[in-house]
Design a protein around this motif. Structure first.
Motif, PDB file in Angstrom:
ATOM      1  N   TYR A 580       0.845  -1.197   0.000  1.00 18.03           N
ATOM      2  CA  TYR A 580       0.000   0.000   0.000  1.00 18.03           C
ATOM      3  C   TYR A 580       0.876   1.242   0.000  1.00 18.03           C
ATOM      4  O   TYR A 580       1.965   1.249   0.567  1.00 18.03           O
ATOM      5  CB  TYR A 580      -0.908   0.002   1.228  1.00 18.03           C
ATOM      6  CG  TYR A 580      -2.047  -0.979   1.117  1.00 18.03           C
ATOM      7  CD1 TYR A 580      -3.192  -0.643   0.387  1.00 18.03           C
ATOM      8  CD2 TYR A 580      -1.986  -2.221   1.722  1.00 18.03           C
ATOM      9  CE1 TYR A 580      -4.237  -1.536   0.263  1.00 18.03           C
ATOM     10  CE2 TYR A 580      -3.031  -3.125   1.607  1.00 18.03           C
ATOM     11  CZ  TYR A 580      -4.162  -2.777   0.869  1.00 18.03           C
ATOM     12  OH  TYR A 580      -5.199  -3.659   0.755  1.00 18.03           O
ATOM     13  N   LYS A 619      -0.827  -4.468   5.929  1.00 17.59           N
ATOM     14  CA  LYS A 619      -1.665  -4.690   4.741  1.00 17.59           C
ATOM     15  C   LYS A 619      -3.097  -5.103   5.088  1.00 17.59           C
ATOM     16  O   LYS A 619      -3.654  -6.002   4.474  1.00 17.59           O
ATOM     17  CB  LYS A 619      -1.022  -5.741   3.827  1.00 17.59           C
ATOM     18  CG  LYS A 619       0.372  -5.348   3.365  1.00 17.59           C
ATOM     19  CD  LYS A 619       1.004  -6.432   2.532  1.00 17.59           C
ATOM     20  CE  LYS A 619       2.447  -6.119   2.216  1.00 17.59           C
ATOM     21  NZ  LYS A 619       3.121  -7.213   1.529  1.00 17.59           N
ATOM     22  N   GLY A 621      -5.644  -3.137   4.845  1.00 20.18           N
ATOM     23  CA  GLY A 621      -6.549  -2.513   3.894  1.00 20.18           C
ATOM     24  C   GLY A 621      -7.531  -1.525   4.510  1.00 20.18           C
ATOM     25  O   GLY A 621      -8.414  -1.028   3.826  1.00 20.18           O
ATOM     26  N   TYR A 624      -7.333   1.908   2.764  1.00 18.77           N
ATOM     27  CA  TYR A 624      -7.898   1.831   1.415  1.00 18.77           C
ATOM     28  C   TYR A 624      -9.420   1.921   1.479  1.00 18.77           C
ATOM     29  O   TYR A 624     -10.070   2.584   0.695  1.00 18.77           O
ATOM     30  CB  TYR A 624      -7.459   0.506   0.781  1.00 18.77           C
ATOM     31  CG  TYR A 624      -7.874   0.324  -0.644  1.00 18.77           C
ATOM     32  CD1 TYR A 624      -7.106   0.835  -1.675  1.00 18.77           C
ATOM     33  CD2 TYR A 624      -9.036  -0.375  -0.963  1.00 18.77           C
ATOM     34  CE1 TYR A 624      -7.484   0.661  -2.989  1.00 18.77           C
ATOM     35  CE2 TYR A 624      -9.421  -0.549  -2.271  1.00 18.77           C
ATOM     36  CZ  TYR A 624      -8.650  -0.039  -3.293  1.00 18.77           C
ATOM     37  OH  TYR A 624      -9.032  -0.212  -4.589  1.00 18.77           O
ATOM     38  N   GLY A 634      -3.247   0.105  -3.599  1.00 16.51           N
ATOM     39  CA  GLY A 634      -2.699  -1.201  -3.246  1.00 16.51           C
ATOM     40  C   GLY A 634      -2.061  -1.737  -4.510  1.00 16.51           C
ATOM     41  O   GLY A 634      -2.759  -2.200  -5.401  1.00 16.51           O
TER      42      GLY A 634
END
Lengths: 640, 227, 160
Positions: A580, A619, A621, A624, A634
């Motif tokens: 990311y 990671k 997310g 995001y 990503g």
């Protein structure tokens, strides 16, 4: 009261239709199936119930099942006396409160209405005109027929879903229910019933597509006076939920189908094996069975004839393999759900060693319509070898996630683009997964494939129970294959070696590939194993387990190669192969990502582009997910 | 009697017998693991698969469980059959690296090594013979197949001592891979890892150690109960 | 403990002494006690006249049964296909971090048991989780702490 004559049925029907449609108050109907409840239909319903309790002269409220437009839940329909029925989407309690207030001021909140329905049409082609005259305001609302969502749909299985209260047997009868049962008990011999089902071309909706009439005839011909029928409601395929919807929205259609089947086959006892994950379906089935008993539709001497039949509910205990017929039987018998070798087939020796016929929910729900409208009607729908309609759950990365019922032979592109309205995100369509863990992924090139048993099989997938999971460019096909293997590994009963050990070993290989540790010979090994596992496994679970691998290898081989040779996940999904980062030009410095980052990997003052420390990033997310400015990327990386 | 064909040879065999029985009687070799004459078929190990011509084409079936029928055409060692057996053996080699019989069988198919990362140890192939014997032959029901999938195992309840075990040793005798091992230490008979312990007496006739009469649940008490 | 035996006996009395009753009995036990105690396995075996090994085999085969007591609230994270492609794994990881437990475990305060399930049939609302009887659709990681808080508050409310 016991129903014995057609006139009894007619009387109930007439009375209930009057109650339902000759209204003098404002009538709300709330879709209260599980997907509705998950989005707040329960609160909307309690609010409206309270409203009608306080003002009983003005409002009435009823519950209905799921109409299929799951992405617009909670769905509430409204009918004023003498007017068309209008459907509201996303009607949570706050909007419901506002709506009621507006209604008092004479505003129907047209902007919230999805569509209107002018005529209530029944499966026997009768119709009731809801509105004598359509006012100008109503004219501005799209009709159901004009809505893309419904174009090309045809409702046989879901004929009553979202239209009747599933806890009221009278409403089922009012919509033409139990007429088929009358017809077979009073006018047809068991063999005639089987011939009718054979002529309709109906095939099992559980997956394999075996002709239903033929299956019935095997159990009918089997020796023995005691026979069973079973409804397989252990809908285990991930991504498929049409059976839940039918049981929650119209349980009597299944019960009537089973009664007709029992009469044709010569069974006097039946089981509905339903998964425990469906509590509402179980509750509504129990109510339906009780009501059917009270009317004498279940039990001794059904409708005053010599035919007796009763139903029990058997609850699953969390084992996907119990969707397999012999494992399901073992489970009802009180054993671990391990499949048995066939032959003997359940038709010869099934539940408690007696001849047994098993069909799934959707198959049973088709039966009353075939009997009531005739096999010709049914066989006129669909393709040469696949007759009738099929319910699909259209889910995944498509805009309209919902249940659809379409004639067999509808193309994938019609389903995804017309009914589903295309992709949900900005990424392009990549594949559609059908048939659950036994099925396969069909690529973009085959988007004009007509969905029926043969066409899907020729593409390496299967019809399965009807889950259609749309995947876009952001879906990694190797990851999808890994997902299914993981699913199957945890659901394999472990009895036979190829399935127990073979799936475990395949998963190890795929797992390595997604970690960027794949080797060139892996693909070949996977293909070799797939063949052996398919050939040698004991039951359908193992025999079809390699399908997701085989179809992804067939259509998306380059993705495997990219993972193996270049250690790169093109879709940027496999966590080991992505990274990311913050895109400085897009980041507004709003700090939302900073507040959700569990490891404080993102830092930076307000209103300035943030920094992401890769060494701290796990990671997950979360950044995001919350970023409103697409400022988190990503990216696929290449592992050194 | 029915007429069948195995590997190109026309045969007349007894009705209602399985492909395996028909093959063995007529001198065709088919390997088996989970099949036992005294217990009947279970259909789990799949090592006995053979290729038959079915209405839906050529398929593999477990010969131990598949009944013969008129006109049945069987191939016991077609390429497809051999490939399936080799895969099964290769999987078992990795899962049960200590099972001698698997090594021998695998070697017969030219397999010495497995391409899968082997487990550190293991003998049990989960054929279920011990469990079926314990329930169906002995009637004790002390052990069962517990859990599922890759976690499946043979065990008494709660993986600990069980009073249902009569220490008869049937499981040990019938186990094809010697995964069950009854040890006799200082007149104490201990069953496998289950730690069920029983006092033993040396038999005057066979000079083996058997479970002591006094112990509740011992073979002798159990036989008395039966009578 | 005595109370447990009482509950077990009461549940057993609802069913015929029939081997096919074993799964429904275990289901009722799991619902009442949130686990299957060792005494229950023995009592069921006696009552239905089947070996305890058979009961144990069934209790360990099916996912619905647990041999250890489950938390007050059961969190089911759906890992069906639709949920998977919409990021259900990230949700599961978030729960693991928030509760500091692994999948299948119970939080140290006994409040939550975290389980991954294979499709609860709400695919249109993916990703979905279910806490006890309540289903949460189109869930984002961000909402998870507040959901946990809500259920913690619920338990406290009951205790007062």
């Amino acid at each position: 009261m016991l129903i014995k004559e057609v006139s009894d049925l007619r009387n109930i029907s007439q009375k209930t239709l009057n109650e339902m449609f000759q209204i003098s108050k404002i009538k709300f109907q709330v879709g209260s199936a599980t997907c509705g409840l998950a989005t707040g239909a329960g609160q909307t319903l309690s609010f409206l119930r309270e409203l009608s309790a306080n003002q009983p002269d003005k409002y009435i409220v009823d519950e209905v099942g799921c109409i299929g437009l799951c992405f617009k839940e909670p769905i509430v329909d409204l009918r004023m006396p003498g007017c068309s029925r209008i459907y509201y989407g996303d009607l949570n309690i706050y909007k419901a409160e506002k709506l009621v207030k507006s209604l008092e001021e004479g505003d129907i909140r047209k902007e919230w209405v999805l569509y209107r329905l002018d005529k209530e049409k029944f499966i026997n082609e009768d119709e009731i005109n809801l509105a004598s005259d359509i006012s100008d305001i109503y004219r501005e609302i799209t009709t159901m027929e004009d809505l893309n969502l419904f174009k090309g749909q045809m409702r046989i299985v879901m004929r009553n879903c979202g239209r009747i209260n599933p806890e009221q047997i009278d409403q089922y009868i009012a919509f033409g229910g139990y007429k088929g049962l009358f017809k077979v008990l009073k006018e047809m011999s068991p063999d005639e019933v089987i011939e009718e089902i054979k002529a309709s071309g109906l095939r099992g909706r559980g997956g394999a597509g075996f002709p239903t009439g033929l299956k019935w005839s095997f159990t009918r011909k089997a020796e023995g006076s005691k026979k069973y029928i079973i409804c397989n409601a252990d809908e285990g395929d991930p991504g498929a939920y049409m059976d839940r919807s039918v049981l929650e929205g119209d349980p009597h259609s299944v019960i009537e189908g089973m009664l007709i089947g029992a009469y044709a086959i010569g069974a006097d006892e039946g089981y509905i094996y339903v998964r425990a994950e469906y509590p509402l379906a179980i509750k509504r089935l129990k109510i339906a069975i009780k009501q059917a008993r009270e009317y004498g539709l279940l039990g001794q001497k059904v409708l005053g004839t010599d035919f007796s039949f009763d139903l029990k509910i058997s609850m699953g205990a969390g084992a996907f393999v119990c969707g397999e017929e012999t494992a399901l039987i073992a489970s009802i018998e009180g054993l671990p759900g391990e499949p048995r070798p066939r032959p003997p087939f359940p038709a010869q020796s099934g539940l408690f060693g007696k001849p047994t016929n098993i069909n799934n929910v959707e198959t049973w729900a088709n039966i009353p319509v075939i009997i009531a409208k005739g096999s010709k009607f049914f066989s006129s729908i669909g393709t040469e070898k696949s007759k009738g309609t099929k319910v699909f759950s259209l889910v995944g990365k498509v805009k309209n996630t919902m249940l659809i019922e379409v004639p067999m032979g509808t193309t994938i592109s019609e389903i995804v683009y017309n009914l589903g309205d295309g992709m949900s995100d900005k990424f392009e369509f990549k594949a559609i997964q059908t048939g659950g863990p036994s099925g396969g992924c069909i690529p973009k090139d085959l988007i004009d494939l007509r969905v029926d048993y043969e066409e899907l099989t020729s593409a390496g997938a299967i019809m399965g129970s009807g889950g259609l999971i749309v995947m876009d460019e952001k879906t990694c096909m190797v990851d999808v294959a890994r997902f299914f293997l993981e699913f199957l590994e945890s659901e394999s009963c472990g009895k036979c070696v190829p399935c127990r050990s073979g799936i475990k070993r395949m998963l190890q290989i795929i797992h390595r590939i997604t970690q960027g540790q794949g080797e060139e010979k892996d693909i070949e090994l996977l293909e070799e194993m797939a063949k052996g596992i398919k050939d040698a496994s004991l039951c359908g679970l193992g025999q079809t387990a390699p399908n997701p691998i085989l179809t992804t290898l067939k259509f998306f081989r380059t993705e495997y190669e990219s993972h193996i040779k270049h250690k790169r996940c093109p879709a940027a999904v496999c966590k080991a192969l992505i990274e990311y980062r913050v895109i400085p030009g897009k980041c507004t410095g709003c700090q939302r990502c900073v507040s959700v980052c569990p490891t404080h990997a993102i830092t930076g003052p307000r209103s300035q582009a943030h920094n992401l420390d890769k060494s701290k990033c796990i990671k997950c997310g979360a950044c995001y997910e919350v970023c409103k400015y697409d400022a988190i990327a990503g990216d696929a990386i290449i592992l050194e | 009697m029915v007429n069948i064909n195995i590997n190109g040879q026309d045969l007349t065999v007894r009705e209602n017998c399985t492909i395996l029985e028909a093959a063995l009687i007529n001198g065709f070799y088919i390997p088996t693991l989970c099949y036992h004459e005294a217990l009947g078929f279970y259909g789990a190990c799949r090592i006995c698969v053979v290729e038959i011509a079915a209405p839906r084409g050529q398929i593999l079936v477990a010969s131990c469980a598949y009944p013969v029928s008129e006109g049945l055409i069987v191939k016991t060692d077609s390429e497809r059959v051999i490939n399936a057996r080799k895969l099964i053996l290769e999987l078992l080699l990795a899962d049960c690296p200590d099972a001698e019989i698997i090594k021998i069988m695998a070697a017969r198919y030219g397999l010495i090594e497995t391409r899968f990362p082997p487990e550190e140890e293991g003998k049990c192939i989960l054929c279920g013979i011990c469990v079926r014997a314990c329930h169906n032959l002995v009637g004790a029901g002390a052990i069962s197949l517990i859990k599922r999938g890759k976690n499946k195992a043979v065990s008494p309840p709660y993986e600990s001592v069980t009073s249902a075990c009569i220490s008869c040793g049937t499981c040990e005798t019938m186990c094809p891979t010697r995964a069950i091992d009854i040890k006799v230490f200082d007149r104490i008979k201990s069953l496998h890892e289950y730690e069920g312990r029983f006092h033993t007496q040396r038999c005057n006739i066979c000079s083996k150690y058997h479970v002591d009469n006094e112990k509740p649940g011992s073979v002798n008490n159990w036989i008395e109960e039966l009578q | 403990m005595d109370n447990e035996v009482y509950i077990i006996e009461e549940i057993l009395s609802r069913f015929p002494a029939d081997p096919e009753a074993v799964i429904p009995i275990l289901q009722d036990l799991q619902a009442s006690l949130r686990y299957i105690p060792e005494e229950a396995v023995i009592l069921i075996a006696e009552r239905l006249n089947i070996p305890a090994a058979k009961v144990y085999s069934i209790a360990t085969f099916y996912n619905a049964f647990s041999l250890k007591p489950k938390g007050k609230h059961l969190i089911h994270v759906c890992l069906g296909t639709a949920c998977h492609v919409k990021g259900a794994n990230d949700l599961l990881e978030k729960f693991k971090r928030e509760l500091e437990i692994e999948e299948g475990e119970t939080s140290s305060d006994g409040e939550f048991t975290l389980e991954a399930v294979r499709c609860i049939g709400c695919c249109s609302l993916a990703p979905v989780i279910r806490v006890d009887e309540e289903t949460f659709g189109t869930l984002k990681q961000e909402r998870i702490p507040s959901i946990l808080e809500k259920y913690r508050a619920k338990s406290e409310g009951q205790e007062c």
